[in-house]
Design a protein around this motif. Structure first.
Motif, PDB file in Angstrom:
ATOM      1  N   ALA A  84     -29.369 -16.942  47.683  1.00  0.00           N
ATOM      2  CA  ALA A  84     -29.383 -17.135  46.238  1.00  0.00           C
ATOM      3  C   ALA A  84     -29.075 -15.800  45.572  1.00  0.00           C
ATOM      4  CB  ALA A  84     -30.739 -17.666  45.782  1.00  0.00           C
ATOM      5  N   THR A  85     -27.918 -15.697  44.951  1.00  0.00           N
ATOM      6  CA  THR A  85     -27.520 -14.439  44.301  1.00  0.00           C
ATOM      7  C   THR A  85     -26.475 -14.707  43.236  1.00  0.00           C
ATOM      8  OG1 THR A  85     -26.735 -12.180  44.683  1.00  0.00           O
ATOM      9  CG2 THR A  85     -25.668 -13.928  45.963  1.00  0.00           C
ATOM     10  N   SER A  86     -26.466 -13.856  42.234  1.00  0.00           N
ATOM     11  CA  SER A  86     -25.404 -13.849  41.233  1.00  0.00           C
ATOM     12  C   SER A  86     -24.533 -12.611  41.365  1.00  0.00           C
ATOM     13  CB  SER A  86     -26.005 -13.893  39.814  1.00  0.00           C
ATOM     14  OG  SER A  86     -26.783 -15.050  39.630  1.00  0.00           O
ATOM     15  N   THR A  87     -24.892 -11.738  42.312  1.00  0.00           N
ATOM     16  CA  THR A  87     -24.203 -10.449  42.438  1.00  0.00           C
ATOM     17  C   THR A  87     -23.859 -10.147  43.898  1.00  0.00           C
ATOM     18  OG1 THR A  87     -26.359  -9.354  42.545  1.00  0.00           O
ATOM     19  CG2 THR A  87     -25.297  -9.476  40.373  1.00  0.00           C
ATOM     20  N   PRO A  88     -23.104 -11.020  44.552  1.00  0.00           N
ATOM     21  CA  PRO A  88     -22.763 -10.771  45.959  1.00  0.00           C
ATOM     22  C   PRO A  88     -21.865  -9.552  46.104  1.00  0.00           C
ATOM     23  CG  PRO A  88     -21.404 -12.538  45.088  1.00  0.00           C
ATOM     24  CD  PRO A  88     -22.414 -12.219  44.024  1.00  0.00           C
ATOM     25  N   ASP A  89     -21.827  -8.992  47.302  1.00  0.00           N
ATOM     26  CA  ASP A  89     -20.897  -7.897  47.575  1.00  0.00           C
ATOM     27  C   ASP A  89     -19.455  -8.387  47.507  1.00  0.00           C
ATOM     28  OD1 ASP A  89     -23.008  -6.122  48.059  1.00  0.00           O
ATOM     29  OD2 ASP A  89     -23.116  -6.668  50.172  1.00  0.00           O
ATOM     30  N   ASP A  90     -19.271  -9.656  47.828  1.00  0.00           N
ATOM     31  CA  ASP A  90     -17.953 -10.287  47.869  1.00  0.00           C
ATOM     32  C   ASP A  90     -18.027 -11.545  47.021  1.00  0.00           C
ATOM     33  OD1 ASP A  90     -15.673 -11.758  48.517  1.00  0.00           O
ATOM     34  OD2 ASP A  90     -15.718 -11.224  50.635  1.00  0.00           O
ATOM     35  N   LEU A  91     -17.126 -11.688  46.064  1.00  0.00           N
ATOM     36  CA  LEU A  91     -17.155 -12.850  45.177  1.00  0.00           C
ATOM     37  C   LEU A  91     -16.987 -14.152  45.945  1.00  0.00           C
ATOM     38  CD1 LEU A  91     -17.554 -13.373  42.162  1.00  0.00           C
ATOM     39  CD2 LEU A  91     -15.067 -13.357  41.896  1.00  0.00           C
ATOM     40  N   PHE A  92     -16.405 -14.095  47.130  1.00  0.00           N
ATOM     41  CA  PHE A  92     -16.281 -15.276  47.975  1.00  0.00           C
ATOM     42  C   PHE A  92     -17.607 -15.629  48.659  1.00  0.00           C
ATOM     43  CE2 PHE A  92     -11.464 -14.556  48.787  1.00  0.00           C
ATOM     44  CZ  PHE A  92     -11.173 -15.117  47.548  1.00  0.00           C
ATOM     45  N   GLY A  93     -18.594 -14.737  48.582  1.00  0.00           N
ATOM     46  CA  GLY A  93     -19.896 -14.996  49.172  1.00  0.00           C
ATOM     47  C   GLY A  93     -20.300 -13.934  50.171  1.00  0.00           C
ATOM     48  N   SER A  94     -21.612 -13.688  50.256  1.00  0.00           N
ATOM     49  CA  SER A  94     -22.138 -12.673  51.175  1.00  0.00           C
ATOM     50  C   SER A  94     -23.063 -13.248  52.239  1.00  0.00           C
ATOM     51  CB  SER A  94     -22.892 -11.591  50.378  1.00  0.00           C
ATOM     52  OG  SER A  94     -21.989 -10.822  49.598  1.00  0.00           O
ATOM     53  N   ALA A  95     -23.345 -14.550  52.181  1.00  0.00           N
ATOM     54  CA  ALA A  95     -24.238 -15.145  53.178  1.00  0.00           C
ATOM     55  C   ALA A  95     -23.662 -15.035  54.585  1.00  0.00           C
ATOM     56  CB  ALA A  95     -24.513 -16.612  52.831  1.00  0.00           C
TER      57      ALA A  95
END
Length: 333
Positions: A84-95
């Motif tokens: 759950a994040t609004s500020t990932p390292d990568d806009l495609f997702g960081s999971a």
């Protein structure tokens, strides 16, 4: 309320925050403010800030690893990772990066965005996968780095936000359901009161064709509206979650709210007639860490010995969207 399918237990927690700390006194050298002004209005004394080159995925991995260790679960046994994040390292997702760094080779991983409500929304989402029998073990991580998106010349917002991550392990429980009741809400009519909006730059590609080239504006917030919204909606959503759990407020051992503002926390507790010694707050140390704030506070309370196995914990998140939600659970197995 008896839930369909398999029960859910919350068996481990973890947290991580950057080493770098920004104090109120340091902020007073950046904008016109003071320690007294910030603390009296928010309850905040300091906040942890990502160092240059440090990633949110690193914090998320640390928090998840701690949670798995507490739950005595190997990373290879994890079925799903929800970030759950609004500020990932990568806009495609960081999971996915966290999955790799954690060594959770069997896990599906994806990001979920609900801003400061994200951790609660993530827990409820994870529970559905468990209840249906699709997955047995899920790691839910709340992590944000809003320092990346703050206007450091705006004293109304730059004093509020810090960076961090927290996580829980949720597992199937065949004997009983420890996630007793939940309630989620959204009201897009109030979306304009809290935003981190797209602000692309119009760029010509050809003489007759232009695009908006990617970029985002700093956080904007109507603090008074958010305060009124939170104080009105949060007690109500907790009450609805309690109704679903077939409990009343006297059954709550501990209340953990999104750590947005100490005044909001105090006002909600007062409306629910809960004494301050049953309310968990770490806002003085971390500030507002968005989706990370509830699991950060939970982890601190568990590791300090406040929250004991079998005790009833009520959590509630609220923020951008606008969104809000609550969950009632018994800690541990």
């Amino acid at each position: 309320m008896k839930q369909a399918g398999v029960g859910v237990a919350i068996t481990g927690c973890g947290a991580a925050a950057p080493d770098a700390i920004l104090t109120n006194d340091q902020l007073s050298a950046i904008v016109e403010t003071s320690d007294e002004w910030i603390h009296s209005r928010t309850g905040m004394r300091e906040r942890h800030i990502l160092a240059p080159g440090q990633g949110l995925s690193e914090l998320g991995t640390q928090a998840a690893a701690q949670a798995l260790a507490m739950a005595d679960v190997a990373p290879e046994s994890v079925d799903l990772i929800l970030l759950a994040t609004s500020t990932p390292d990568d806009l495609f997702g960081s999971a996915g990066k966290i999955q790799s760094e954690l060594g959770a080779t069997r896990a599906v991983a994806f990001d979920l965005t609900a801003a400061c409500s994200g951790f609660v929304f993530g827990m409820v989402t994870a529970a559905q996968f468990i209840r249906t029998g699709l997955y047995q073990t899920v790691v839910v991580i709340g992590a944000d780095a809003l320092s990346r998106w703050v206007d450091w010349t705006d004293r109304t917002t730059c004093v509020l936000f810090g960076d961090g991550a927290g996580a829980v392990v949720m597992q199937a429980d065949e004997e009983r359901d420890r996630l007793r009741g939940v309630e989620l809400c959204s009201d897009g009519r109030l979306n304009h009161t809290l935003n981190l909006g797209f602000g692309g730059k119009t760029t010509p590609l050809t003489p007759d064709f232009s695009i908006d080239l990617g970029g985002y504006q700093p956080i904007t917030m109507n603090g008074r509206e958010i305060y009124r919204f939170a104080v009105a909606k949060v007690p109500d959503v907790i009450s609805k979650a309690l109704f679903r759990a077939e409990l009343d407020a006297t059954a709550i051992d501990w209340l953990i709210l999104h750590q947005a503002n100490q005044r909001i926390i105090d006002a909600v507790a007062q409306r629910m007639k809960m004494s301050s010694d049953r309310v968990i707050s770490n806002i003085h140390e971390y500030g507002n860490t968005s989706a990370a704030s509830i699991p950060l506070a939970l982890d601190g309370a568990v590791r300090s010995g406040k929250i004991q196995t079998g005790q009833v914990v009520a959590i509630a998140g609220f923020g951008a969207g606008l969104s809000w939600g609550a969950a009632i659970f018994e800690w541990g197995r």
